[in-house]
Design an enzyme around this catalytic site. Structure first.
Site, PDB file in Angstrom:
ATOM      1  N   ASN A   1      62.133  -8.952  31.390  1.00  0.00           N
ATOM      2  CA  ASN A   1      63.421  -8.903  32.074  1.00  0.00           C
ATOM      3  C   ASN A   1      64.182 -10.198  31.818  1.00  0.00           C
ATOM      4  O   ASN A   1      63.714 -11.068  31.089  1.00  0.00           O
ATOM      5  CB  ASN A   1      63.235  -8.648  33.573  1.00  0.00           C
TER       6      ASN A   1
ATOM      7  N   ASP B   1      57.677  -4.128  37.454  1.00  0.00           N
ATOM      8  CA  ASP B   1      57.181  -3.060  38.317  1.00  0.00           C
ATOM      9  C   ASP B   1      56.308  -2.071  37.555  1.00  0.00           C
ATOM     10  O   ASP B   1      55.484  -1.380  38.148  1.00  0.00           O
ATOM     11  CB  ASP B   1      58.359  -2.306  38.952  1.00  0.00           C
TER      12      ASP B   1
ATOM     13  N   LYS C   1      57.384  -5.280  53.553  1.00  0.00           N
ATOM     14  CA  LYS C   1      56.381  -6.143  52.935  1.00  0.00           C
ATOM     15  C   LYS C   1      55.912  -7.274  53.850  1.00  0.00           C
ATOM     16  O   LYS C   1      55.235  -8.198  53.399  1.00  0.00           O
ATOM     17  CB  LYS C   1      56.921  -6.682  51.615  1.00  0.00           C
TER      18      LYS C   1
ATOM     19  N   LYS D   1      63.067  -4.654  52.449  1.00  0.00           N
ATOM     20  CA  LYS D   1      61.941  -5.374  51.849  1.00  0.00           C
ATOM     21  C   LYS D   1      61.293  -6.303  52.884  1.00  0.00           C
ATOM     22  O   LYS D   1      60.059  -6.434  52.923  1.00  0.00           O
ATOM     23  CB  LYS D   1      62.419  -6.174  50.642  1.00  0.00           C
TER      24      LYS D   1
ATOM     25  N   PHE E   1      62.156 -12.665  47.402  1.00  0.00           N
ATOM     26  CA  PHE E   1      63.514 -12.580  46.879  1.00  0.00           C
ATOM     27  C   PHE E   1      63.876 -11.121  46.667  1.00  0.00           C
ATOM     28  O   PHE E   1      63.027 -10.305  46.293  1.00  0.00           O
ATOM     29  CB  PHE E   1      63.637 -13.331  45.550  1.00  0.00           C
TER      30      PHE E   1
ATOM     31  N   LYS F   1      50.321  -3.419  15.287  1.00  0.00           N
ATOM     32  CA  LYS F   1      51.741  -3.094  15.406  1.00  0.00           C
ATOM     33  C   LYS F   1      51.976  -1.599  15.222  1.00  0.00           C
ATOM     34  O   LYS F   1      51.501  -0.998  14.253  1.00  0.00           O
ATOM     35  CB  LYS F   1      52.533  -3.880  14.355  1.00  0.00           C
TER      36      LYS F   1
END
Length: 388
Positions: free
Chosen positions: A195, A264, A326, A322, A308, A274
């Site tokens: 990301n 995730d 959590k 969240k 975050f 490869k």
């Protein structure tokens, strides 16, 4: 000596009141006028130059200082101080001062390794002096090796950390874990899923916590950022590696700030060689990674847990969800589509939301300023729970 001039300039530009003392030998390299111009203060060179009859100069400066930095610190001045010799303005003032002293050695590589110099440095450490280790490289004498005075920006960071610790004494001994950066989920030896996280926010938090005197472990995914001074850095690649590194240390932590952008999902199958391209489309089956933050929330005992929430819509709503789901003590919510906020920027605009009902929306700030705000709020939560 040019590094000492650069350090003086940096300290002055950052608002510190700097007074320079020079030995006679130092004046052979750089004139006192240079340091006077950079510090905007008189330069002290002679113990017996008493310009103000109401004060004894070396005692006045010794009492005035909050921090003394010896840069560069030669073998000569280190030896004098270790043995209580006061025969010039510098050594006379230092032996009279009760301020903290930082020593930045600079000398020939063989001189630095000499047993007498090593013994003198150990003596000064026993007095409470701290040493900023010299770097390795090409020295002025023509040799290569250890003995080059550390760079001004590093010494500046050490000075800032000293004053930050003094301003936040309650952070001393607090164990902090920070996660930062992205993770990489391997497809084959060439390709991976990842990301856009740069790690800047987490590194800023780790650096600020270390400045305050906390015992900081930064568990970082792949980044190009330098290690924050004072933090132990554990580098990982995948979400699974980050999970194990965090969990193995979690029981000892007082505060965990999970700012990493952990994948995730990961490929259900990876390939040792490869994968060659073929005609048509390619399908890759993905499987869930372990939710690190959720696991920490389920196993929480005494720890303060901060997460975050980087969202593109309904930012506060998702963040509150969240927080509850959590079992967090605080969530830092930010929009990843708002200008100046989110990944790969040097600024961020966040809202701090606490399990105690606190909700504080902050303006656009540098990530360093956001780090300070996050830790200030975390400190309040720690105090509420009698851990700080």
């Amino acid at each position: 000596m040019f590094k000492a001039a650069a350090l003086t300039s940096r300290l002055s530009q950052n608002g510190y009141d700097v007074r320079v003392m020079m030995t006679e030998s130092a004046g052979e390299f750089v004139t006192p006028l240079t340091f006077q111009a950079l510090s905007r203060n008189p330069v002290y060179t002679n113990t017996f130059d008493e310009q103000d009859p109401a004060k004894i100069a070396h005692i006045d400066v010794a009492d005035w200082a909050d921090l003394v930095i010896i840069a560069p610190a030669t073998a000569n001045v280190i030896g004098k101080l270790a043995n209580g010799i006061a025969d010039d303005m510098v050594t006379t003032t230092l032996l009279a001062s009760t301020a903290h002293v930082m020593v930045a050695p600079a000398m020939n590589v063989h001189m630095y390794a000499h047993p007498a110099v090593s013994k003198n440095m150990e003596t000064l450490k026993s007095f409470g002096y701290t040493f900023i280790e010299p770097g390795e490289g090409f020295l002025a004498c023509g040799y290569e090796g250890k003995g080059r005075m550390e760079e001004p920006e590093v010494i500046m960071a050490e000075a800032e950390a000293f004053f930050s610790r003094r301003a936040h004494p309650d952070w001393n001994g607090v164990s902090v874990i920070v996660t930062a950066g992205p993770t990489r989920e391997t497809i084959d030896p060439v390709r991976f899923f990842s990301n856009r996280s740069s790690g800047k926010m987490g590194y800023a938090i780790a650096g600020e916590a270390a400045k305050r005197g906390a015992e900081v472990t930064l568990i970082s995914g792949p980044t190009v950022l330098p290690d924050p001074p004072g933090a132990e850095v554990i580098r990982v690649d995948s979400a699974e590696e980050m999970y194990h590194e965090v969990l193995s240390r979690y029981h000892r932590a007082d505060l965990v700030v999970k700012s990493a952008a952990v994948a995730d999902y990961r490929p259900a199958e990876t390939f040792q060689h490869k994968v060659k391209k073929t005609d048509g489309t390619m399908n890759i089956e993905m499987e869930r990674t372990t939710d690190i933050l959720k696991t920490l929330g389920e196993q929480k005992e005494h720890q303060i847990l901060v997460g975050f929430a980087a969202e593109s819509e309904n930012v506060a709503g998702y963040a509150r969800g969240k927080l509850d789901k959590k079992n967090l003590d605080m969530v830092v919510a930010n929009s990843i589509v708002e200008a100046g906020s989110g990944f790969q920027t040097d600024t961020n605009k966040v809202t701090l939301i606490g399990s105690n009902g606190m909700e504080k929306e902050l303006p656009l700030l540098t990530k360093q300023e956001v780090a300070q705000a996050v830790l200030d709020e975390a400190a309040r939560i720690l105090k509420e729970k009698s851990q700080l």
